[in-house]
Design an enzyme around this catalytic site. Structure first.
Site, PDB file in Angstrom:
ATOM      1  N   HIS A 104      -0.527  -6.102  -0.841  1.00 60.85           N
ATOM      2  CA  HIS A 104      -0.047  -4.314  -1.852  1.00 60.85           C
ATOM      3  C   HIS A 104       0.824  -5.082  -3.297  1.00 60.85           C
ATOM      4  O   HIS A 104       0.674  -4.614  -3.968  1.00 60.85           O
ATOM      5  CB  HIS A 104      -0.259  -3.298  -1.244  1.00 60.85           C
ATOM      6  CG  HIS A 104      -0.785  -2.326  -2.690  1.00 60.85           C
ATOM      7  ND1 HIS A 104      -1.608  -1.020  -1.899  1.00 60.85           N
ATOM      8  CD2 HIS A 104      -1.486  -2.871  -3.413  1.00 60.85           C
ATOM      9  CE1 HIS A 104      -1.884  -0.725  -2.539  1.00 60.85           C
ATOM     10  NE2 HIS A 104      -2.429  -1.214  -3.943  1.00 60.85           N
ATOM     11  N   ASP A 127      -4.654   4.525  -0.328  1.00 66.55           N
ATOM     12  CA  ASP A 127      -3.147   4.007   0.655  1.00 66.55           C
ATOM     13  C   ASP A 127      -3.630   4.921   1.876  1.00 66.55           C
ATOM     14  O   ASP A 127      -3.207   5.985   1.299  1.00 66.55           O
ATOM     15  CB  ASP A 127      -2.329   4.118   0.255  1.00 66.55           C
ATOM     16  CG  ASP A 127      -1.919   2.337   0.502  1.00 66.55           C
ATOM     17  OD1 ASP A 127      -1.939   2.070   1.864  1.00 66.55           O
ATOM     18  OD2 ASP A 127      -1.244   1.724  -0.430  1.00 66.55           O
ATOM     19  N   HIS A 129      -0.585   4.316   2.808  1.00 66.14           N
ATOM     20  CA  HIS A 129       0.787   4.802   3.212  1.00 66.14           C
ATOM     21  C   HIS A 129       0.898   4.795   0.885  1.00 66.14           C
ATOM     22  O   HIS A 129       0.527   4.979   0.442  1.00 66.14           O
ATOM     23  CB  HIS A 129       1.360   2.844   2.715  1.00 66.14           C
ATOM     24  CG  HIS A 129       0.593   2.861   4.502  1.00 66.14           C
ATOM     25  ND1 HIS A 129       0.264   2.619   4.499  1.00 66.14           N
ATOM     26  CD2 HIS A 129       1.409   2.661   5.199  1.00 66.14           C
ATOM     27  CE1 HIS A 129      -0.376   1.226   5.197  1.00 66.14           C
ATOM     28  NE2 HIS A 129       0.564   1.851   6.160  1.00 66.14           N
ATOM     29  N   ASP A 131       3.755   3.063  -0.356  1.00 67.37           N
ATOM     30  CA  ASP A 131       4.170   2.268  -1.052  1.00 67.37           C
ATOM     31  C   ASP A 131       5.674   2.466  -2.252  1.00 67.37           C
ATOM     32  O   ASP A 131       5.548   1.857  -3.506  1.00 67.37           O
ATOM     33  CB  ASP A 131       2.974   1.057  -1.539  1.00 67.37           C
ATOM     34  CG  ASP A 131       1.887   0.584  -0.435  1.00 67.37           C
ATOM     35  OD1 ASP A 131       2.493   0.888   0.372  1.00 67.37           O
ATOM     36  OD2 ASP A 131       1.057   0.581  -1.169  1.00 67.37           O
ATOM     37  N   HIS A 144       4.996  -4.882  -0.384  1.00 65.18           N
ATOM     38  CA  HIS A 144       4.148  -4.264  -0.266  1.00 65.18           C
ATOM     39  C   HIS A 144       4.083  -2.736   0.145  1.00 65.18           C
ATOM     40  O   HIS A 144       3.463  -2.323  -0.342  1.00 65.18           O
ATOM     41  CB  HIS A 144       3.093  -4.484   0.509  1.00 65.18           C
ATOM     42  CG  HIS A 144       3.118  -4.670   2.660  1.00 65.18           C
ATOM     43  ND1 HIS A 144       2.159  -4.298   2.514  1.00 65.18           N
ATOM     44  CD2 HIS A 144       4.220  -3.851   2.835  1.00 65.18           C
ATOM     45  CE1 HIS A 144       1.772  -4.146   4.189  1.00 65.18           C
ATOM     46  NE2 HIS A 144       3.731  -4.071   4.032  1.00 65.18           N
ATOM     47  N   ASP A 230      -6.563  -0.249  -1.362  1.00 69.91           N
ATOM     48  CA  ASP A 230      -5.631  -0.523  -0.129  1.00 69.91           C
ATOM     49  C   ASP A 230      -6.705  -0.391   0.620  1.00 69.91           C
ATOM     50  O   ASP A 230      -6.855   1.026   1.499  1.00 69.91           O
ATOM     51  CB  ASP A 230      -4.370  -0.318   0.352  1.00 69.91           C
ATOM     52  CG  ASP A 230      -3.803  -0.594   1.585  1.00 69.91           C
ATOM     53  OD1 ASP A 230      -3.773  -1.300   2.179  1.00 69.91           O
ATOM     54  OD2 ASP A 230      -2.386  -0.708   1.525  1.00 69.91           O
ATOM     55  N   ASP A 232      -6.601  -0.621   3.857  1.00 66.73           N
ATOM     56  CA  ASP A 232      -6.545   0.954   5.490  1.00 66.73           C
ATOM     57  C   ASP A 232      -6.433   2.584   4.617  1.00 66.73           C
ATOM     58  O   ASP A 232      -5.974   3.360   5.699  1.00 66.73           O
ATOM     59  CB  ASP A 232      -4.737   0.437   5.610  1.00 66.73           C
ATOM     60  CG  ASP A 232      -2.927   0.342   4.493  1.00 66.73           C
ATOM     61  OD1 ASP A 232      -3.556   1.510   3.933  1.00 66.73           O
ATOM     62  OD2 ASP A 232      -2.316  -0.210   4.954  1.00 66.73           O
ATOM     63  N   GLU A 276      -4.786  -6.232   0.310  1.00 60.74           N
ATOM     64  CA  GLU A 276      -4.634  -5.934   2.559  1.00 60.74           C
ATOM     65  C   GLU A 276      -5.918  -6.449   3.447  1.00 60.74           C
ATOM     66  O   GLU A 276      -5.523  -6.076   4.781  1.00 60.74           O
ATOM     67  CB  GLU A 276      -3.893  -4.197   3.014  1.00 60.74           C
ATOM     68  CG  GLU A 276      -3.310  -3.982   1.813  1.00 60.74           C
ATOM     69  CD  GLU A 276      -1.469  -4.466   2.372  1.00 60.74           C
ATOM     70  OE1 GLU A 276      -1.312  -5.471   3.470  1.00 60.74           O
ATOM     71  OE2 GLU A 276      -0.419  -4.440   1.633  1.00 60.74           O
TER      72      GLU A 276
HETATM   73  N1  LIG Z   1       0.591  -1.725   0.976  1.00 66.12           N
HETATM   74  C1  LIG Z   1       0.914  -1.226   2.209  1.00 66.12           C
HETATM   75  N2  LIG Z   1      -0.199  -2.084   3.268  1.00 66.12           N
HETATM   76  N3  LIG Z   1       2.460  -0.899   3.090  1.00 66.12           N
HETATM   77  C2  LIG Z   1       2.834  -0.315   3.758  1.00 66.12           C
HETATM   78  C3  LIG Z   1       3.964  -0.060   4.312  1.00 66.12           C
HETATM   79  C4  LIG Z   1       4.532   0.369   5.493  1.00 66.12           C
HETATM   80  C5  LIG Z   1       6.048   0.826   5.152  1.00 66.12           C
HETATM   81  N4  LIG Z   1       6.135   1.853   4.351  1.00 66.12           N
HETATM   82  C6  LIG Z   1       7.045  -0.034   5.011  1.00 66.12           C
HETATM   83  O1  LIG Z   1       7.366  -0.325   3.645  1.00 66.12           O
HETATM   84  O2  LIG Z   1       7.260  -1.445   5.310  1.00 66.12           O
HETATM   85 MN   LIG Z   2      -0.469  -0.137  -0.268  1.00 64.97          MN
HETATM   86 MN   LIG Z   3      -1.491   0.558   2.979  1.00 61.94          MN
END
Ligand SMILES: NC(=[NH2+])NCCC[C@H](N)C(=O)O
Ligand SMILES: [Mn+2]
Ligand SMILES: [Mn+2]
Length: 304
Positions: A104, A127, A129, A131, A144, A230, A232, A276
């Site tokens: 990402h 997402d 997350h 990010d 990411h 994303d 996920d 991702e």
């Molecule tokens: N784009 C993603 N899949 N991001 C996942 C981030 C996971 C976690 N919050 C980190 O900073 O590492």
């Molecule tokens: Mn992401």
């Molecule tokens: Mn994510």
């Protein structure tokens, strides 16, 4: 959608811990992307891939504002600048950039390229997350997990022109489907003017209702919107081929409905990315194939 779609692959894995996400663009193409886009009645060309430095060309600490806390900062900058150039050219020619990740972190490049100086851009960030980490809050050092914060010029990203895209204001940014947030990141999201709809909001109000509101916020007063998908965001039962899966995501149908809502805003849609997908962790390319289906829905493919 009434523009020609230009597919741009970014085999990027610098921003994530799990190797294999660099094969995402091939997996998505192999999963039938061109056919799906054409089945939505959209003309599509493949612009090939952006170069990502090979492992032996990389230095994890080079250029990082806080050493070790933003891994591969210099290389990420170089890749994102190339992504931005390609996306900018596509938009300039009246085309529609569809960027395939890769992790990402590439969103930083997509948004820099999609933005125009005299315009405001809305962002819908589907997402698990946020990010929203900065080099100060990140638990992993993986960019990411910081890409949205970078675009918004949070923390040390404020001093990095390649990352900070002033055309994107927090009030026009909406995260949808949030369910995994780090401690420092939670505070940053809460204090920001960006809107975050969690999975609890989706449970309480339904996915279509939340997505409709997210699109309204992103389009209200802006000149265009960027959709960042994303994979996920989906529940891992539907999308197992991702590096950071989190239980409790949206269902197959909810994701399609969301993309159908995106398609209703086609006139405002400026750019889209799908990120991702990690075929090494996938089951028979299921996640990549689903990504292709969702893109088709976002471009207007319907059941009837
Ligand atoms: N784009 C993603 N899949 N991001 C996942 C981030 C996971 C976690 N919050 C980190 O900073 O590492
Ligand atoms: Mn992401
Ligand atoms: Mn994510």
């Amino acid at each position: 959608m009434n523009r020609q779609v230009r597919v741009l692959g970014v085999p990027m894995d610098l921003g994530a811990d799990r190797r294999g996400v660099d094969m995402g663009p091939s997996a998505i193409r192999y999963g039938g992307l061109a056919e799906q886009i054409e089945s939505a009645g959209i003309d599509c060309v493949d612009g090939g891939d952006i170069h990502v430095p090979r492992p032996e060309e990389r230095d994890p600490d080079a250029g990082s504002p806080t050493p070790g806390r933003a891994k591969f900062f210099r290389e990420t900058k170089e890749v994102c600048e190339d992504v931005a150039t390609a996306v900018d050219a596509t938009v300039g020619e009246g085309g529609f950039p569809l960027v395939l990740g890769g992790d990402h972190s590439i969103a930083v490049g997509t948004l820099a390229g999609a933005a125009r100086d005299d315009e405001d851009l809305g962002v819908v960030w589907f997402d698990a997350h946020g990010d929203f980490n900065t080099p100060e809050t990140t638990p992993s050092g993986n960019i990411h997990g910081m890409s949205l914060a970078a675009v918004l010029g949070r923390g040390p990203f404020a001093d990095h022109e390649w990352a900070h895209t002033p055309a994107v204001s927090e009030e026009n940014v909406v995260i949808v489907g949030l369910r995994d947030v780090d401690e420092g990141e939670r505070r940053l999201i809460r204090e920001s003017e960006a809107t975050a709809f969690t999975m609890s909001d989706i449970d309480a109000r339904s996915a279509p209702e939340v997505v409709a509101e997210a699109l309204e916020i992103a389009t209200d007063g802006t000149d265009g919107i960027h959709v960042s998908l994303d994979m996920d965001w989906l529940d891992p039962t539907e999308a197992p081929g991702v590096g950071t899966p989190v239980r409790g995501g949206v269902s197959y149908r909810e994701a399609h409905t969301a993309m159908e809502y995106v398609a209703e805003h086609h006139k405002r849609l400026r750019s889209m990315e799908v990120v991702e997908v990690n075929p090494i962790l996938d089951q028979h390319n299921k996640t990549a194939e689903l990504a292709c289906e969702l893109v088709a829905s976002a471009f207007g493919k319907r059941v009837l």
